[in-house]
Design an enzyme around this catalytic site. Structure first.
Site, PDB file in Angstrom:
ATOM      1  N   ASP A 275      91.983  68.004  24.123  1.00 18.39           N
ATOM      2  CA  ASP A 275      91.699  66.649  24.530  1.00 18.39           C
ATOM      3  C   ASP A 275      93.031  65.881  24.521  1.00 18.39           C
ATOM      4  OD1 ASP A 275      88.872  64.451  23.842  1.00 18.39           O
ATOM      5  OD2 ASP A 275      90.537  64.307  25.259  1.00 18.39           O
TER       6      ASP A 275
HETATM    7  C1  GLC Z   1      89.585  61.248  26.555  1.00 18.51           C
HETATM    8  C2  GLC Z   1      88.273  61.849  26.116  1.00 18.51           C
HETATM    9  C3  GLC Z   1      87.889  63.067  26.903  1.00 18.51           C
HETATM   10  C4  GLC Z   1      88.374  62.895  28.327  1.00 18.51           C
HETATM   11  C5  GLC Z   1      89.887  62.980  28.275  1.00 18.51           C
HETATM   12  C6  GLC Z   1      90.523  62.793  29.656  1.00 18.51           C
HETATM   13  O1  GLC Z   1      90.314  60.781  25.455  1.00 18.51           O
HETATM   14  O2  GLC Z   1      88.114  62.152  24.739  1.00 18.51           O
HETATM   15  O3  GLC Z   1      86.463  63.179  26.825  1.00 18.51           O
HETATM   16  O4  GLC Z   1      87.862  63.910  29.155  1.00 18.51           O
HETATM   17  O5  GLC Z   1      90.447  62.030  27.363  1.00 18.51           O
HETATM   18  O6  GLC Z   1      90.326  61.490  30.095  1.00 18.51           O
END
Ligand code: GLC
Length: 743
Positions: A275
């Protein structure tokens, strides 16, 4: 629903193609494939000369980027793809990811709302529509479905999931993965899905965002894992790990999760993306001393692609050269990524998703609006309807509509609408005004948020303005019926929006009580991204409709339900508590040693001295304009042995005046287990439609799969013994009987 998981090719031919690319790659280029950047600069503008954008641009041209996220539209995506394909040594195409959580430009209901439909075909279609619209703008990969089972409504991201139950969540995970991926990843209307956040993120202590997660193996295996496993079985192409620390080990560096369970036991052969920045955050967790050690830990633990932390692109080459990371570990991650790029068809034609005509024809097309309207109607839950206040009469009525959210064309799009334009939702006011037979008046009454950067704290501190009350009260006094649209703004749930209080934000509760004083005929329409604690409303307001954040066609869906043109059929995927102090509150709790008061006025039992144990509205609850009667729960046999099964049948009759849908739910209780078992667990459901006076017999098969669980022997198995079975229209079921499983 036909379970047609995408068939990830295991062919030797594909392996050979991947190997042929891999063997031509330098170590630097391999590491490049594991590096994902977010696009934020003006891609088709002048080449960025300094700062982060310049670094990203330079890495792109060196072949040190394998994927981009947050790039919108064919023009920009094509421009980046051209650099990767035509200006780097090997020309390996990029894969473009985006958070297509509930629609791209045409927004469907938030996932928690869609889950309230219990309609797997509808959920699958909604995901397929989102995939078609996203693929048309050049996107190959969505960071969805989020399959985190959530039991704590304080956590802002419950809006993004499928609620509190592993069984329902597993069915929905399957529907969403199959909707996004279709049966052919090389088709230009399908995209890779991504099961996230692996694992346990929703169990953040106290519902506080990004907080520590500490759960037992029993909860991990029986509650948290099943929807992820269902996603693997449905052929999901990618996983995203979680920001959070699980039992002391951050998910991003968690060998047990990613290598032993996911890639080992479950034989997952897609790739895992971290993430946003979570690799570097291993340092904040106190789990790595610096980003170099974080990179070493993460790659060895099975995190294949690095989203936006640059830890891999900065350190992996030297880690391999120093022998701290085997090149074979890097090769495995690269092969997983290349394989999906081949399956998407990007090596054959890197620009196949970049068709400007298809983009123009597809984005926002009328069929999508029809689709999200249908999904929105099915997502609405009728919580309460006394005095037959609903459905509303269509003529000769004076209807007052009150609440800032009733006139808001952005909030219904929810929090995860990063590609949708502001003010593109049909508001409740507009939806109601589409019905011409009544006299509609409107008053805001009170704001919910200030501007569009709502944080609950700001709302709480600043939202004391009651200057709009007088106008709202005057409007309400003149009306036959008042429709009050209250709740949370779309930006008051979602990532980074945990709430310590889950009542109506600001002064909305006071507004509701003031309006009720002058006109008791109030229909409360909730717009919210989480269960809310609304005990006063539940006690006093005659009709309450749960309308979540329903997306682009929100107002039309709500109006069609209020006027009875759609008979509400939704059921709660998550418990509504009486107070925040009850959280986490869920239906499949375990009994405890003192479940009941064993002597009058005894305090020595599992309860609060200042609150009831029961929820305001239970899991699975939802009313209809019809009325359904359950009878005749019979079993084909009182017991079954290994390899055997029994059939549980129940008769459901529509004793109401209009046709309607009902979600018939079947729950099981395992009375004695090698671990304490829940008092009730959803093990089957069927969505049926009945005309007035029509009856239907609904059957549920019960076999070892139905009763198996992860036992004290640390394996999935059915244990012999006595079981209760419950059937009804919610987890507060009406009919019950019992059976035995005899080993
Ligand atoms: C965010 C979220 C994740 C998302 C990623 C890209 O912080 O936790 O669910 O897909 O970053 O935006």
């Amino acid at each position: 629903m036909i379970n047609t998981p995408v068939q990830h090719s295991e062919s030797a031919r594909l392996e050979a193609k991947v190997d042929s690319v891999l063997k031509r790659m330098t170590l630097e280029e391999k590491v490049g494939q594991l590096n994902q950047y977010s696009g934020f600069w003006d891609i088709t503008g002048p080449t960025p000369k300094e700062g982060q954008a310049a670094k990203k641009y330079a890495d792109l041209k060196k072949g040190l980027v394998g994927s981009m996220l947050n790039v919108k539209g064919v023009k920009d995506i094509k421009a980046l793809q051209k650099i990767a394909v035509e200006q780097t040594r090997l020309g390996i195409p990029l894969i473009f990811g985006f958070d297509v959580i509930h629609g791209y430009k045409t927004i469907s209901p938030i996932p928690l709302a869609e889950s309230a439909s219990w309609d797997m075909e509808a959920i699958k279609k909604s995901s397929a529509m989102a995939a078609e619209e996203a693929a048309a703008v050049g996107i190959n990969w969505t960071f969805a479905p989020m399959v985190d089972v959530g039991r704590d409504a304080r956590w802002g991201r419950v809006m993004e999931g499928a609620g509190e139950d592993a069984f329902l969540g597993s069915k929905i995970a399957t529907a969403r993965v199959q909707g996004f991926q279709g049966v052919d990843l090389a088709a230009t209307n399908t995209i890779l899905a991504c099961a996230k956040h692996f694992a346990g993120y929703a169990f953040a202590e106290a519902g506080k965002e990004y907080n520590t997660v500490d759960v037992s193996e029993t909860v991990l295996q029986n509650i948290i894992f099943p929807p992820f496993k269902a996603a693997v079985d449905a052929g999901v192409s990618t996983f995203m790990n979680s920001f959070s620390q699980l039992n002391g080990i951050p998910a991003t560096g968690n060998n047990y999760l990613q290598r032993q369970i996911l890639k080992g036991d479950w034989k997952f052969n897609g790739f895992v993306v971290s993430d946003w920045g979570s690799i570097k955050e291993l340092v904040n967790h106190g789990f790595a001393k610096d980003s170099k050690q974080a990179a070493e830990i993460a790659i060895n633990a099975g995190s294949d692609m690095d989203m936006e932390s640059s830890a891999y692109v900065n350190h992996l080459v030297s880690l391999v050269q120093e022998g701290k990371v085997k090149e074979s570990v890097v090769d495995d991650a690269v092969k997983r990524i290349l394989k999906l790029k081949f399956e998407l068809g990007l090596f054959k034609d890197p620009y196949k998703y970049c068709d400007e005509n298809r983009e123009k024809e597809t984005v926002g097309k009328p069929e999508f609006h029809a689709e999200v309207l249908d999904m929105a109607k099915k997502s609405i839950v009728l919580l309460k309807n006394e005095k037959e206040l609903l459905p509303l009469k269509k003529t000769a009525q004076k209807i007052a509509i009150i609440g800032a959210l009733a006139n808001d064309k952005t909030s219904p799009l929810g929090n995860w609408r990063i590609a949708a334009d502001e003010n593109t939702a049909v508001s409740v006011l507009e939806g109601m005004q589409n019905y011409k037979g009544n006299q509609i008046t409107y008053a805001k009454g009170a704001d919910v948020i200030i501007g569009t950067t709502a944080f609950v704290l700001e709302t709480k501190i600043n939202m004391t303005d009651k200057s709009g009350f007088a106008e709202a009260i005057a409007v309400a006094k003149q009306a036959d019926v008042v429709v009050m649209v209250l709740g949370e703004h779309g930006l008051q749930s979602g990532e980074g929006r945990s709430r310590a209080d889950i009542g109506l934000p600001g002064v909305q509760q006071e507004l509701l009580e003031e309006i009720f004083k002058v006109n008791p005929n109030v229909v409360l329409v909730l717009n919210n991204g989480r269960p809310l604690a609304i005990p006063w409303a539940a006690e006093n307001i005659p009709a309450i409709v749960e309308a979540w954040q329903l997306g682009t066609q929100s107002g039309n869906a709500i109006a069609q339900v209020l006027y009875g043109d759609y008979n509400p059929s939704g059921k709660l995927p998550m418990t509504f508590p009486r107070s925040v102090g009850q959280l986490p509150l869920y239906y499949n709790y375990t009994s405890t040693g003192r479940p009941v008061m064993d002597e009058p006025d005894s305090v020595f039992w599992s309860h609060y001295i200042d609150e009831k144990n029961t929820p305001l509205y239970p899991f699975g609850h939802g009313l209809s304009y019809s009325k359904f009667e359950y009878s005749n729960l019979v079993l084909s046999t009182p017991s079954f042995a290994p390899g055997g099964r029994l059939l549980a049948s129940v008769t459901v009759k529509n004793v109401g005046k209009v046709s309607g849908k009902e979600v018939v739910q079947m729950y099981i209780r395992d009375l004695v287990g090698s671990t304490a078992r829940p008092v009730k667990e959803l093990k089957g459901f069927e969505l049926i439609e009945l005309e007035p006076n029509e009856s239907k017999k609904v059957d549920f098969i019960i076999d070892q799969n139905t009763i198996q669980f992860f036992t004290a022997n640390s394996k999935w198995e059915a244990e012999e013994g006595d079981f209760n079975i419950f059937v009804g229209g919610s987890s507060f079921t009406t009919l019950e009987t019992s059976f035995q499983y005899v080993n």
